[in-house]
Scaffold this motif. Structure first.
Motif, PDB file in Angstrom:
ATOM      1  N   THR A   1      53.727  95.209  79.207  1.00 29.15           N
ATOM      2  CA  THR A   1      55.175  95.298  79.387  1.00 29.15           C
ATOM      3  C   THR A   1      55.744  96.659  78.995  1.00 29.15           C
ATOM      4  O   THR A   1      56.866  96.976  79.371  1.00 29.15           O
ATOM      5  CB  THR A   1      55.877  94.210  78.566  1.00 29.15           C
ATOM      6  OG1 THR A   1      55.567  94.383  77.175  1.00 29.15           O
ATOM      7  CG2 THR A   1      55.420  92.835  78.996  1.00 29.15           C
TER       8      THR A   1
ATOM      9  N   THR B   1      57.667  88.704  76.148  1.00 29.17           N
ATOM     10  CA  THR B   1      59.027  88.665  75.591  1.00 29.17           C
ATOM     11  C   THR B   1      59.180  89.703  74.486  1.00 29.17           C
ATOM     12  O   THR B   1      60.161  90.470  74.466  1.00 29.17           O
ATOM     13  CB  THR B   1      59.336  87.264  75.038  1.00 29.17           C
ATOM     14  OG1 THR B   1      59.162  86.295  76.078  1.00 29.17           O
ATOM     15  CG2 THR B   1      60.754  87.206  74.517  1.00 29.17           C
TER      16      THR B   1
ATOM     17  N   GLY C   1      58.938  93.305  75.966  1.00 31.18           N
ATOM     18  CA  GLY C   1      60.183  93.710  76.613  1.00 31.18           C
ATOM     19  C   GLY C   1      61.280  94.037  75.606  1.00 31.18           C
ATOM     20  O   GLY C   1      62.042  94.996  75.783  1.00 31.18           O
TER      21      GLY C   1
ATOM     22  N   GLU D   1      63.019  97.686  75.062  1.00 36.90           N
ATOM     23  CA  GLU D   1      64.454  97.829  75.301  1.00 36.90           C
ATOM     24  C   GLU D   1      65.210  98.285  74.058  1.00 36.90           C
ATOM     25  O   GLU D   1      66.114  99.120  74.132  1.00 36.90           O
ATOM     26  CB  GLU D   1      65.018  96.488  75.776  1.00 36.90           C
ATOM     27  CG  GLU D   1      66.509  96.508  76.096  1.00 36.90           C
ATOM     28  CD  GLU D   1      66.841  97.313  77.335  1.00 36.90           C
ATOM     29  OE1 GLU D   1      68.007  97.733  77.464  1.00 36.90           O
ATOM     30  OE2 GLU D   1      65.922  97.532  78.168  1.00 36.90           O
TER      31      GLU D   1
END
Length: 278
Positions: free
Chosen positions: A48, A168, A171, A175
């Motif tokens: 990710t 999850t 990410g 971010e």
């Protein structure tokens, strides 16, 4: 998850030593699940943050090796770790691999370039090989035949949870923080697993002297490395029917043949004799 003291345990016994503190199986199972989560989540969480890694470190052409080198190091070392666990016991092999994985993770998090990151990913793969070779074996040592299906369910659930939690978290780190946290997160998990294993897992060390077939181990690792390398590069770096691809698989065939010959001659082969052709 404690054992009934009056009930005879039918767990298998082997040269590596019998697990002696059965009443702490619940804590040991938790340690095994934490250890397994290191290898399981690493597969899903790193993917990710690849764009952030490439944006930070560059070398886009090399990013696929972040996964290839990890898989390669893990695959070729599993048989070696399995043999070492039979000789020296499950605990030291598992603790060594569980310590090596967070060490490699910390090095990955501090990487200053793509090539160092790839090298440190290989270090992670070496730790993952130990984990994959010993966790299920330990579960077989600790639990009776009737209990193993239930325990395997707990261990298998780690992979399902990792498939959800890994992306999850990755990410979220990409971010709101930095890609380096996908590696830093392995440190507390690894330390917790090591602490539980050190505290609750006890073995009787084997007193029998063993010999390690170093030549067989080296040939097996080379054959595995060449095979995985050929499968990873075929169809990507070169066509399947190209000279490099055919040459690589020809080398694999030669190394496998040399491994079989060597293992037949060894007093204590890396893998049991029934694994090789008669």
């Amino acid at each position: 998850m404690t054992a009934n003291p009056g009930k005879k345990q039918d767990s298998p016994q082997d040269e590596a030593g019998q697990i002696t503190r059965i009443p702490h199986r619940g804590w040991i199972l938790m340690a095994l699940m934490l250890t397994m989560s290191l290898a399981a989540m690493d597969i899903t969480i790193v993917a990710t943050v690849v764009p952030q890694i490439v944006n930070d470190l560059g070398e886009f052409a090399l990013f696929s090796w972040l996964f290839s080198i990890y898989l390669l190091a893990q695959t070729i070392t599993i048989p070696i770790y399995g043999k070492l666990a039979d000789i020296y016991g499950r605990k030291p092999v598992l603790m060594g691999g569980t310590a090596l994985f967070p060490l490699g993770s910390a090095a990955c998090a501090l990487s200053w370039g793509m090539i160092p990151l790839i090298v440190f990913r290989a270090l992670q793969g070496l730790g993952a090989g130990s984990i994959m070779a010993t966790v299920n074996t330990l579960a077989g040592d600790l639990y009776s035949t009737r209990e193993r299906a239930r325990v395997q369910g707990w261990l298998s659930s780690v992979w399902g949870v990792a498939a959800i939690v890994g992306p999850t978290l990755g990410g979220a780190f990409a971010e709101y923080a930095t890609w380096r946290w996908v590696f830093f997160i392995n440190l507390p998990i690894g330390l917790a697993a090591i602490g539980l294993i050190a505290r609750y897992l006890h073995e009787h060390p084997s007193t029998k002297k063993h010999t390690i077939d170093y030549a067989g181990a080296l040939l097996m690792m080379l054959a595995g490395a060449a095979g995985v390398f050929g499968l990873l590069q075929g169809g990507n770096a070169w066509p399947w029917l190209s000279l490099p691809s055919l040459g690589t698989f020809a080398l694999v065939a030669l190394l496998i043949a040399a491994t079989v010959v060597r293992e037949r001659q060894a007093a204590e082969p890396i893998m049991p004799g029934w694994c090789w052709l008669a």
